[in-house]
Design a protein around this motif. Structure first.
Motif, PDB file in Angstrom:
ATOM      1  N   VAL A 165       8.798 -22.003 -12.341  1.00 41.11           N
ATOM      2  CA  VAL A 165       8.866 -20.653 -11.787  1.00 41.11           C
ATOM      3  C   VAL A 165       9.281 -20.727 -10.324  1.00 41.11           C
ATOM      4  N   CYS A 166      10.188 -19.850  -9.959  1.00 39.97           N
ATOM      5  CA  CYS A 166      10.688 -19.790  -8.588  1.00 39.97           C
ATOM      6  C   CYS A 166      10.050 -18.624  -7.829  1.00 39.97           C
ATOM      7  N   HIS A 181      12.697 -17.873 -13.232  1.00 37.25           N
ATOM      8  CA  HIS A 181      12.707 -19.317 -13.463  1.00 37.25           C
ATOM      9  C   HIS A 181      14.011 -19.869 -12.896  1.00 37.25           C
ATOM     10  N   ARG A 182      13.964 -21.123 -12.397  1.00 37.96           N
ATOM     11  CA  ARG A 182      15.164 -21.728 -11.811  1.00 37.96           C
ATOM     12  C   ARG A 182      15.283 -23.175 -12.229  1.00 37.96           C
ATOM     13  N   LEU A 183      16.489 -23.565 -12.605  1.00 39.95           N
ATOM     14  CA  LEU A 183      16.825 -24.947 -12.903  1.00 39.95           C
ATOM     15  C   LEU A 183      17.916 -25.377 -11.938  1.00 39.95           C
ATOM     16  N   VAL A 243      16.626 -17.573 -14.991  1.00 41.79           N
ATOM     17  CA  VAL A 243      16.203 -16.692 -16.074  1.00 41.79           C
ATOM     18  C   VAL A 243      15.201 -15.720 -15.482  1.00 41.79           C
ATOM     19  N   VAL A 244      15.456 -14.419 -15.682  1.00 40.16           N
ATOM     20  CA  VAL A 244      14.507 -13.386 -15.282  1.00 40.16           C
ATOM     21  C   VAL A 244      13.778 -12.972 -16.554  1.00 40.16           C
ATOM     22  N   ARG A 245      12.453 -13.182 -16.562  1.00 36.48           N
ATOM     23  CA  ARG A 245      11.647 -12.908 -17.753  1.00 36.48           C
ATOM     24  C   ARG A 245      10.705 -11.752 -17.473  1.00 36.48           C
ATOM     25  N   GLN A 255      12.993  -7.014  -5.085  1.00 37.62           N
ATOM     26  CA  GLN A 255      11.881  -7.732  -4.449  1.00 37.62           C
ATOM     27  C   GLN A 255      11.806  -9.155  -4.991  1.00 37.62           C
ATOM     28  N   LEU A 256      11.972  -9.328  -6.294  1.00 39.49           N
ATOM     29  CA  LEU A 256      11.926 -10.657  -6.919  1.00 39.49           C
ATOM     30  C   LEU A 256      13.024 -11.564  -6.383  1.00 39.49           C
TER      31      LEU A 256
END
Length: 162
Positions: A18-19, A28-30, A111-113, A141-142
């Motif tokens: 999680v970022c 989420h970030r890879l 990925v935005v979940r 904001q995210l």
């Protein structure tokens, strides 16, 4: 931004961690490794690498030059029952993602979940303007939090020292 399409891509990004998070969304970030030159990989029988890296999931055939970040929305039916709402959320995720694409690191897949439902008592219509504005504000904001968190240390030190 390029769009995530396969289940394997989504799973790889979500496994990375999680970022950023807000009350309704998680980012989420890879970090994608830099592409190796084509001549560096051995060819012939038995030349497969021992471990398959994530770069194979995010390779774009024939694409040279500027690398773009990848983005994918994950909007489960559990949290958005109506398809109208799910489509509204996906469109807002792609729109806000494109707004922040220039500020996000290019070597990443995101990925935005959706992690919780928007209260139906406050948003009666599945695709109302108040819901659209609430979703857009929270997504901004995210992404803003993610940009601050992922900014290189030198850029933040220069901004605070001036």
């Amino acid at each position: 931004m390029q769009r995530l399409k396969t289940r394997a891509q989504f799973q790889a990004v979500m496994a990375a961690g999680v970022c950023a998070r807000t009350p309704h969304f998680v980012l989420h970030r890879l970090v994608l490794p830099a592409a190796a030159p084509a001549c560096a990989s051995p060819t012939g029988p038995g030349s497969l690498p021992a471990v398959q890296g994530p770069q194979a999931l995010f390779a774009v055939p024939g694409a040279r030059g500027a690398v773009q970040p990848w983005l994918g929305p994950l909007v489960p039916k559990r949290w958005a029952k109506r398809s109208v709402t799910r489509h509204l959320l996906r469109r807002q995720i792609y729109a806000v993602g494109n707004d922040f694409a220039a500020r996000l690191p290019r070597d990443g897949a995101y990925v935005v979940r959706l992690r919780s439902a928007f209260d139906p008592r406050h948003f009666i219509s599945a695709s109302s303007e108040p819901l659209r504005q609430a979703v857009r504000g929270e997504l901004q904001q995210l992404f803003a939090h993610a940009v601050r968190k992922l900014a290189p240390p030198s850029a933040t030190a220069e901004g605070s020292g001036a």
